[in-house]
Design a protein around this motif. Structure first.
Motif, PDB file in Angstrom:
ATOM      1  N   LEU A 241      90.630  15.520  96.680  1.00  0.00           N
ATOM      2  CA  LEU A 241      91.736  16.405  97.042  1.00  0.00           C
ATOM      3  C   LEU A 241      92.594  16.720  95.814  1.00  0.00           C
ATOM      4  CD1 LEU A 241      93.155  17.837  99.416  1.00  0.00           C
ATOM      5  CD2 LEU A 241      94.603  15.820  99.636  1.00  0.00           C
ATOM      6  N   GLU A 242      92.851  15.708  95.010  1.00  0.00           N
ATOM      7  CA  GLU A 242      93.646  15.919  93.801  1.00  0.00           C
ATOM      8  C   GLU A 242      92.920  16.853  92.838  1.00  0.00           C
ATOM      9  OE1 GLU A 242      96.124  13.251  90.518  1.00  0.00           O
ATOM     10  OE2 GLU A 242      95.079  12.284  92.188  1.00  0.00           O
ATOM     11  N   ARG A 243      91.587  16.682  92.715  1.00  0.00           N
ATOM     12  CA  ARG A 243      90.799  17.570  91.852  1.00  0.00           C
ATOM     13  C   ARG A 243      90.836  19.001  92.374  1.00  0.00           C
ATOM     14  NH1 ARG A 243      87.098  13.138  91.787  1.00  0.00           N
ATOM     15  NH2 ARG A 243      85.833  14.192  93.372  1.00  0.00           N
ATOM     16  N   ALA A 244      90.783  19.150  93.697  1.00  0.00           N
ATOM     17  CA  ALA A 244      90.801  20.489  94.291  1.00  0.00           C
ATOM     18  C   ALA A 244      92.107  21.202  93.978  1.00  0.00           C
ATOM     19  CB  ALA A 244      90.593  20.398  95.803  1.00  0.00           C
ATOM     20  N   PHE A 245      93.233  20.506  94.129  1.00  0.00           N
ATOM     21  CA  PHE A 245      94.519  21.125  93.813  1.00  0.00           C
ATOM     22  C   PHE A 245      94.627  21.439  92.321  1.00  0.00           C
ATOM     23  CE2 PHE A 245      96.214  19.536  97.944  1.00  0.00           C
ATOM     24  CZ  PHE A 245      96.791  20.723  98.372  1.00  0.00           C
ATOM     25  N   ALA A 246      94.018  20.583  91.489  1.00  0.00           N
ATOM     26  CA  ALA A 246      94.041  20.842  90.042  1.00  0.00           C
ATOM     27  C   ALA A 246      93.264  22.117  89.721  1.00  0.00           C
ATOM     28  CB  ALA A 246      93.455  19.650  89.294  1.00  0.00           C
ATOM     29  N   ARG A 247      92.135  22.331  90.408  1.00  0.00           N
ATOM     30  CA  ARG A 247      91.342  23.547  90.182  1.00  0.00           C
ATOM     31  C   ARG A 247      92.104  24.781  90.657  1.00  0.00           C
ATOM     32  NH1 ARG A 247      87.168  20.617  92.978  1.00  0.00           N
ATOM     33  NH2 ARG A 247      85.870  19.418  91.512  1.00  0.00           N
ATOM     34  N   VAL A 248      92.737  24.666  91.801  1.00  0.00           N
ATOM     35  CA  VAL A 248      93.445  25.804  92.385  1.00  0.00           C
ATOM     36  C   VAL A 248      94.673  26.163  91.553  1.00  0.00           C
ATOM     37  CG1 VAL A 248      94.821  26.520  94.372  1.00  0.00           C
ATOM     38  CG2 VAL A 248      92.609  25.380  94.718  1.00  0.00           C
ATOM     39  N   GLY A 249      95.395  25.149  91.106  1.00  0.00           N
ATOM     40  CA  GLY A 249      96.581  25.383  90.289  1.00  0.00           C
ATOM     41  C   GLY A 249      97.777  25.837  91.099  1.00  0.00           C
ATOM     42  N   LEU A 250      98.868  26.080  90.392  1.00  0.00           N
ATOM     43  CA  LEU A 250     100.133  26.463  91.028  1.00  0.00           C
ATOM     44  C   LEU A 250     100.579  27.847  90.602  1.00  0.00           C
ATOM     45  CD1 LEU A 250     101.911  23.011  90.670  1.00  0.00           C
ATOM     46  CD2 LEU A 250     101.090  24.040  92.793  1.00  0.00           C
ATOM     47  N   GLY A 251      99.600  28.694  90.278  1.00  0.00           N
ATOM     48  CA  GLY A 251      99.921  30.060  89.881  1.00  0.00           C
ATOM     49  C   GLY A 251     100.661  30.832  90.951  1.00  0.00           C
ATOM     50  N   ILE A 252     100.462  30.463  92.210  1.00  0.00           N
ATOM     51  CA  ILE A 252     101.123  31.170  93.307  1.00  0.00           C
ATOM     52  C   ILE A 252     102.645  31.078  93.173  1.00  0.00           C
ATOM     53  CG2 ILE A 252     101.039  29.135  94.825  1.00  0.00           C
ATOM     54  CD1 ILE A 252     100.662  31.044  97.185  1.00  0.00           C
ATOM     55  N   PHE A 253     103.144  29.966  92.664  1.00  0.00           N
ATOM     56  CA  PHE A 253     104.587  29.796  92.473  1.00  0.00           C
ATOM     57  C   PHE A 253     105.102  30.773  91.427  1.00  0.00           C
ATOM     58  CE2 PHE A 253     108.019  27.659  90.040  1.00  0.00           C
ATOM     59  CZ  PHE A 253     108.980  27.559  91.034  1.00  0.00           C
ATOM     60  N   HIS A 254     104.444  30.812  90.296  1.00  0.00           N
ATOM     61  CA  HIS A 254     104.883  31.688  89.208  1.00  0.00           C
ATOM     62  C   HIS A 254     104.689  33.158  89.573  1.00  0.00           C
ATOM     63  CE1 HIS A 254     105.474  28.168  86.731  1.00  0.00           C
ATOM     64  NE2 HIS A 254     104.264  27.752  87.071  1.00  0.00           N
ATOM     65  N   ASP A 255     103.614  33.465  90.303  1.00  0.00           N
ATOM     66  CA  ASP A 255     103.384  34.850  90.741  1.00  0.00           C
ATOM     67  C   ASP A 255     104.473  35.304  91.708  1.00  0.00           C
ATOM     68  OD1 ASP A 255     101.113  34.902  89.203  1.00  0.00           O
ATOM     69  OD2 ASP A 255      99.720  34.606  90.890  1.00  0.00           O
ATOM     70  N   THR A 256     104.859  34.417  92.609  1.00  0.00           N
ATOM     71  CA  THR A 256     105.903  34.761  93.581  1.00  0.00           C
ATOM     72  C   THR A 256     107.220  35.040  92.872  1.00  0.00           C
ATOM     73  OG1 THR A 256     104.838  33.352  95.231  1.00  0.00           O
ATOM     74  CG2 THR A 256     107.103  34.013  95.665  1.00  0.00           C
ATOM     75  N   LEU A 257     107.584  34.159  91.954  1.00  0.00           N
ATOM     76  CA  LEU A 257     108.838  34.353  91.224  1.00  0.00           C
ATOM     77  C   LEU A 257     108.790  35.628  90.386  1.00  0.00           C
ATOM     78  CD1 LEU A 257     109.929  30.805  89.954  1.00  0.00           C
ATOM     79  CD2 LEU A 257     110.379  31.918  92.152  1.00  0.00           C
ATOM     80  N   ALA A 258     107.658  35.853  89.711  1.00  0.00           N
ATOM     81  CA  ALA A 258     107.538  37.048  88.866  1.00  0.00           C
ATOM     82  C   ALA A 258     107.681  38.312  89.696  1.00  0.00           C
ATOM     83  CB  ALA A 258     106.201  37.042  88.131  1.00  0.00           C
ATOM     84  N   ALA A 329     113.731  27.598  96.350  1.00  0.00           N
ATOM     85  CA  ALA A 329     112.298  27.803  96.561  1.00  0.00           C
ATOM     86  C   ALA A 329     111.739  26.627  97.342  1.00  0.00           C
ATOM     87  CB  ALA A 329     111.568  27.951  95.226  1.00  0.00           C
ATOM     88  N   LEU A 330     110.905  26.927  98.330  1.00  0.00           N
ATOM     89  CA  LEU A 330     110.202  25.908  99.106  1.00  0.00           C
ATOM     90  C   LEU A 330     108.723  26.020  98.747  1.00  0.00           C
ATOM     91  CD1 LEU A 330     111.880  26.586 102.582  1.00  0.00           C
ATOM     92  CD2 LEU A 330     112.661  25.038 100.775  1.00  0.00           C
ATOM     93  N   VAL A 331     108.149  24.931  98.244  1.00  0.00           N
ATOM     94  CA  VAL A 331     106.767  24.948  97.769  1.00  0.00           C
ATOM     95  C   VAL A 331     105.928  24.039  98.652  1.00  0.00           C
ATOM     96  CG1 VAL A 331     105.231  24.569  95.802  1.00  0.00           C
ATOM     97  CG2 VAL A 331     107.587  25.345  95.418  1.00  0.00           C
ATOM     98  N   GLY A 332     104.997  24.633  99.390  1.00  0.00           N
ATOM     99  CA  GLY A 332     104.165  23.876 100.308  1.00  0.00           C
ATOM    100  C   GLY A 332     102.768  23.656  99.778  1.00  0.00           C
ATOM    101  N   LEU A 333     102.252  22.442  99.977  1.00  0.00           N
ATOM    102  CA  LEU A 333     100.888  22.065  99.613  1.00  0.00           C
ATOM    103  C   LEU A 333     100.274  21.384 100.822  1.00  0.00           C
ATOM    104  CD1 LEU A 333     101.902  20.296  96.269  1.00  0.00           C
ATOM    105  CD2 LEU A 333     101.116  22.655  96.480  1.00  0.00           C
ATOM    106  N   VAL A 341     104.728  29.498  99.173  1.00  0.00           N
ATOM    107  CA  VAL A 341     106.016  29.529  98.477  1.00  0.00           C
ATOM    108  C   VAL A 341     106.938  30.472  99.227  1.00  0.00           C
ATOM    109  CG1 VAL A 341     107.225  30.079  96.335  1.00  0.00           C
ATOM    110  CG2 VAL A 341     104.919  29.117  96.236  1.00  0.00           C
ATOM    111  N   THR A 342     108.105  30.000  99.562  1.00  0.00           N
ATOM    112  CA  THR A 342     109.147  30.826 100.156  1.00  0.00           C
ATOM    113  C   THR A 342     110.395  30.724  99.279  1.00  0.00           C
ATOM    114  OG1 THR A 342     108.348  30.666 102.433  1.00  0.00           O
ATOM    115  CG2 THR A 342     110.688  31.127 102.133  1.00  0.00           C
ATOM    116  N   VAL A 343     110.942  31.872  98.931  1.00  0.00           N
ATOM    117  CA  VAL A 343     112.157  31.920  98.109  1.00  0.00           C
ATOM    118  C   VAL A 343     113.265  32.523  98.979  1.00  0.00           C
ATOM    119  CG1 VAL A 343     113.244  32.795  96.006  1.00  0.00           C
ATOM    120  CG2 VAL A 343     110.795  32.223  96.021  1.00  0.00           C
TER     121      VAL A 343
END
Length: 346
Positions: A241-258, A329-333, A341-343
């Motif tokens: 599970l940890e490897r899967a989240f590492a592959r997916v990354g957290l780009g969704i957070f930065h994309d939402t803010l941008a 910001a609320l960040v869900g995993l 991500v909800t802002v």
């Protein structure tokens, strides 16, 4: 080439709904990690289980346990009453968003509504630890389209029933590991139509990477295992599970803010779903936010599943860290796996 995961809600500045009230309920009864390990040792004398391993790996010191005889709906109701006391008024939509449930049928939202004496449209939303966050997404969308005016989004999490105490092997202990760090609790959010421009939910984005659905499961109650053969216990490959989240990354957070023209430094508070203290610290670093703008709850309260984000936000509001006009910001995993991500502007 694999198809990119679809994103569910495009960010926008036009606010439709604001949080009118928050309510949380954390049971007084607790079980320390030392007590957890002592029981495991007593019930599995043939296994050599490393002492102190759970706290060393997760940072969790204790978890909350529901009052005897309480159901998930009772936990949700306890939190909902606190939110309704803060912001009384009619409710025309009730969403129960939780990884737990009272029954397969009917929707637990019906049971919550009956216990509260509320007559409203109801539904359940389920997506593991993102359930309440996505319940808010659904409620906000219905408010935006004029189908609701005031929505009560609630969660009752009761993972304590899925803890495996009798083990066949050390390998089974590792696959049952998440259950030993999970807490019971309730949360409630009242969303209402925002009459003040710019105040409320300003953007959300959700994504799913469903190829990892089988990394972690609670395999019972559905068509795969309708009669809970072998019990109803967590089964998870934590490293996978940890490897899967590492592959997916957290780009969704930065994309939402941008997409909103927001920089991480603009945020007054960031609530992040927490499953382990070392992982929380890594995630905060990857998000690029000051750890002082987060609320660490995993050590003292365990993994609260979908209740985790509202508990963090409630503590930040009560502590004066989130004030009117502040950006949150609320960040869900979540298992499955999914991210959200909800802002919002408070």
């Amino acid at each position: 080439m694999a198809e990119a995961p679809r994103t569910a809600t495009a960010p926008r500045w036009t606010t439709a709904a604001r949080i009118a009230a928050l309510g949380v309920f954390l049971p007084e009864e607790r079980r320390t990690t030392a007590e957890t390990e002592a029981r495991l040792a007593a019930e599995n004398p043939r296994l050599s289980l490393p002492k102190g391993l759970i706290e060393r790996l997760t940072g969790v010191r204790e978890v909350h346990l529901r009052p005897e005889g309480w159901q998930t709906s009772d936990l949700a109701v306890a939190a909902a009453r606190r939110a309704l006391a803060e912001s009384p008024g009619p409710i025309d939509l009730l969403v129960f968003g939780s990884a737990s449930q009272d029954l397969i049928e009917p929707a637990t939202a019906h049971i919550v509504a009956a216990k509260l004496g509320i007559r409203a449209a109801v539904m359940d939303v389920k997506n593991a630890c993102n359930s309440l966050l996505q319940g808010m997404q659904v409620a906000e969308a219905l408010i935006a389209t004029g189908q609701a005016r005031r929505a009560l989004v609630v969660s009752g999490e009761q993972p304590s029933h899925a803890v495996r105490w009798r083990l066949d092997s050390s390998a089974q202990f590792l696959r049952s590991f998440p259950g030993y760090t999970m807490s019971d609790g309730g949360a409630a959010v009242i969303l209402e139509a925002s009459d003040e421009p710019g105040i409320g939910v300003i953007g959300s984005r959700f994504s799913a990477h469903s190829e990892y659905w089988d990394v972690g499961t609670l395999p019972t109650g559905g068509s795969v295992n309708p009669h809970a053969v072998g019990g109803s216990y967590f089964d998870m490959d934590g490293r996978a599970l940890e490897r899967a989240f590492a592959r997916v990354g957290l780009g969704i957070f930065h994309d939402t803010l941008a997409g909103l023209g927001v920089h991480p430094d603009d945020l007054d508070f960031v609530a992040v779903h927490q499953v382990a203290l070392p992982m929380h610290r890594r995630i905060v670093e990857l998000l690029g936010v000051d750890e002082a703008r987060t609320e660490q709850t995993i050590a003292a309260h365990g993994n609260l599943a979908s209740v985790s984000l509202p508990v963090q936000l409630h503590r930040a509001v009560q502590g004066g860290r989130v004030r009117p006009g502040g950006l949150v910001a609320l960040v869900g995993l979540a298992g499955g796996i999914s991210l959200g991500v909800t802002v919002l502007r408070w």
